[in-house]
Design an enzyme around this catalytic site. Structure first.
Site, PDB file in Angstrom:
ATOM      1  N   ASP A   1       4.179  -1.869   6.460  1.00 45.33           N
ATOM      2  CA  ASP A   1       3.778  -2.686   5.319  1.00 45.33           C
ATOM      3  C   ASP A   1       2.570  -3.535   5.691  1.00 45.33           C
ATOM      4  OD1 ASP A   1       5.841  -1.705   3.733  1.00 45.33           O
ATOM      5  OD2 ASP A   1       7.253  -3.249   4.404  1.00 45.33           O
TER       6      ASP A   1
ATOM      7  N   HIS B   1       0.668   3.467   5.543  1.00 49.10           N
ATOM      8  CA  HIS B   1       1.434   2.560   4.680  1.00 49.10           C
ATOM      9  C   HIS B   1       2.818   3.115   4.338  1.00 49.10           C
ATOM     10  CE1 HIS B   1       1.831  -1.010   2.473  1.00 49.10           C
ATOM     11  NE2 HIS B   1       0.659  -1.039   1.837  1.00 49.10           N
TER      12      HIS B   1
END
Length: 415
Positions: free
Chosen positions: A390, A386
């Site tokens: 995204d 992450h």
């Protein structure tokens, strides 16, 4: 002529190795190019072969010892001089030193000798099942287990020997919990490959912001296409069978093209965007999980992918994968479905930032146009870092794979 047997030249990414198995012992004849010893590194097992016909005379590094690149690990004599029987001037046959040492005791590998000493076993307690009666480590383990399973003699007092006032318990009285049968344990050192896998998995968990998103795909279109063309495909491509993995790799390659951040990696404070598609395929082997790399999958055909995967699988089981087969890679696919996994969370393969997990195909009731239909479904999982990817990009990436698999006509068969 004495020849030094050395460890291979390790690549720069490999600091050292350890002796895994000695296939020959001092005094044994060795044919040219016959495997003498296996050296295990963090990534692969390297084989050292005999340079000539001859005999090992001495071993300097035993099983479990650490060795450096090009370090001398044994001495070797070319020819048969090490085991020849020579005659004295009186005509009495006298064996050579190597043969004399071999005749002093039953042959036993260094690891077996160490384990026997720890278990307080003598050579008379062990039955050798190796070549020429050699005692192997497994023989010592069996002898230890047999010794542990033998019931200990316990003194039992008769009624006439009982002390006055003492009541002898009946045979059926549950005086104590008695464990019957062998309760053996086996302790073996973790292999270097397994330790390296553990380190990398722990590193991925601790040093990445790993998150997983799931979806499911209807496998019926691919299964029907495969059933329709598999015979023609195999005939056209010289015996190469059409499987499911090639469809997933081609779909993943196209999805990577559309979402370049999933094909990227993090290097310090930089993001490296790769302009090529090298996809690793996780393969289970006897020594642990390995990930050979398919290079430039955007340029490979379905037949080329299937053939390469089959070759990698065979070489992995035989321990013949080289470092060059597993270095690099921009994305990884892991197929837990072959072992029956219905759903899992795959762990990243650093420095890659994403991994696709395939799972078992299972028929489930699905709602299609207002009706319940039984369809062969597969759960898909994409774990991603992450820090770079995204949630939107990860979900869109997985949906792109799903759409292409459910409409395989967009993937060129190249028949």
């Amino acid at each position: 002529m004495v020849i030094e047997i050395k460890a291979p030249q390790f690549p720069e990414s490999v600091a050292d190795g350890s002796i895994a198995t000695w296939h020959k012992q001092p005094g044994e004849f060795v044919a040219r190019d016959e495997i003498i010893v296996d050296i295990e590194t963090d990534k692969v097992v390297l084989e050292v072969v005999a340079p000539e016909d001859g005999n090992l005379t001495e071993i300097f590094k035993h099983e479990g010892d650490t060795v450096l690149s090009l370090e001398v690990i044994a001495a070797f004599v070319a020819g048969s001089a090490a085991v020849e029987v020579v005659s004295t001037s009186s005509g009495a046959p006298v064996s050579s030193p190597a043969a004399a040492n071999a005749a002093e005791a039953t042959p036993m590998s260094p690891s077996a000798r160490k384990l026997a000493s720890q278990s307080a076993l003598t050579q008379d307690d062990i039955v050798g099942t190796g070549k020429g009666g050699r005692i192997t480590k497994e023989d010592v383990v069996k002898a230890t287990s047999d010794k542990a399973s033998q019931p200990a003699a316990a003194p039992v007092a008769s009624a006439s020997q009982s002390m006055p006032g003492m009541i002898a318990p009946s045979a059926a009285s549950p005086v104590a919990s008695v464990v019957t049968g062998p309760r053996s344990e086996k302790r073996v050192p973790m292999t270097r490959l397994r330790k390296r896998i553990a380190e990398r998995l722990l590193d991925a968990k601790n040093n990445t912001a790993m998150l997983t998103t799931f979806n499911e795909v209807n496998m019926k279109p691919i299964m029907e296409l495969r059933a329709k063309y598999k015979d023609k495909f195999e005939k056209t491509h010289n015996g190469t069978r059409l499987g499911f993995m090639s469809f997933f790799i081609k779909a993943a390659t196209e999805a990577l093209r559309r979402h370049p951040e999933v094909n990227a990696s993090i290097d310090g404070d930089d993001v490296v965007y790769h302009g090529y598609y090298d996809i690793g395929v996780a393969v289970s082997s006897k020594r642990g999980l390995v990930v050979p790399i398919l290079r430039d999958t955007d340029q490979m055909s379905l037949a080329g992918i299937e053939s390469s995967i089959r070759t990698f699988g065979e070489r992995a089981q035989a321990g013949q994968l080289g470092l060059e087969d597993m270095q690099g890679g921009t994305f990884t696919i892991s197929n837990g479905g072959v072992f029956g996994s219905l759903m899992s969370t795959p762990i990243l393969n650093p420095p890659q930032t994403a991994i696709l997990g395939m799972h078992k195909i299972q028929e489930r009731p699905m709602a299609v146009n207002g009706e319940v239909v039984i369809l062969p479904m597969m759960y898909l999982a994409v774990s991603y870092d992450h820090r770079l990817i995204d949630g939107k990009e990860a979900v869109q990436f997985l949906v792109a794979i799903k759409d292409m698999l459910e409409d395989p006509a967009r993937i060129l068969l190249e028949l």
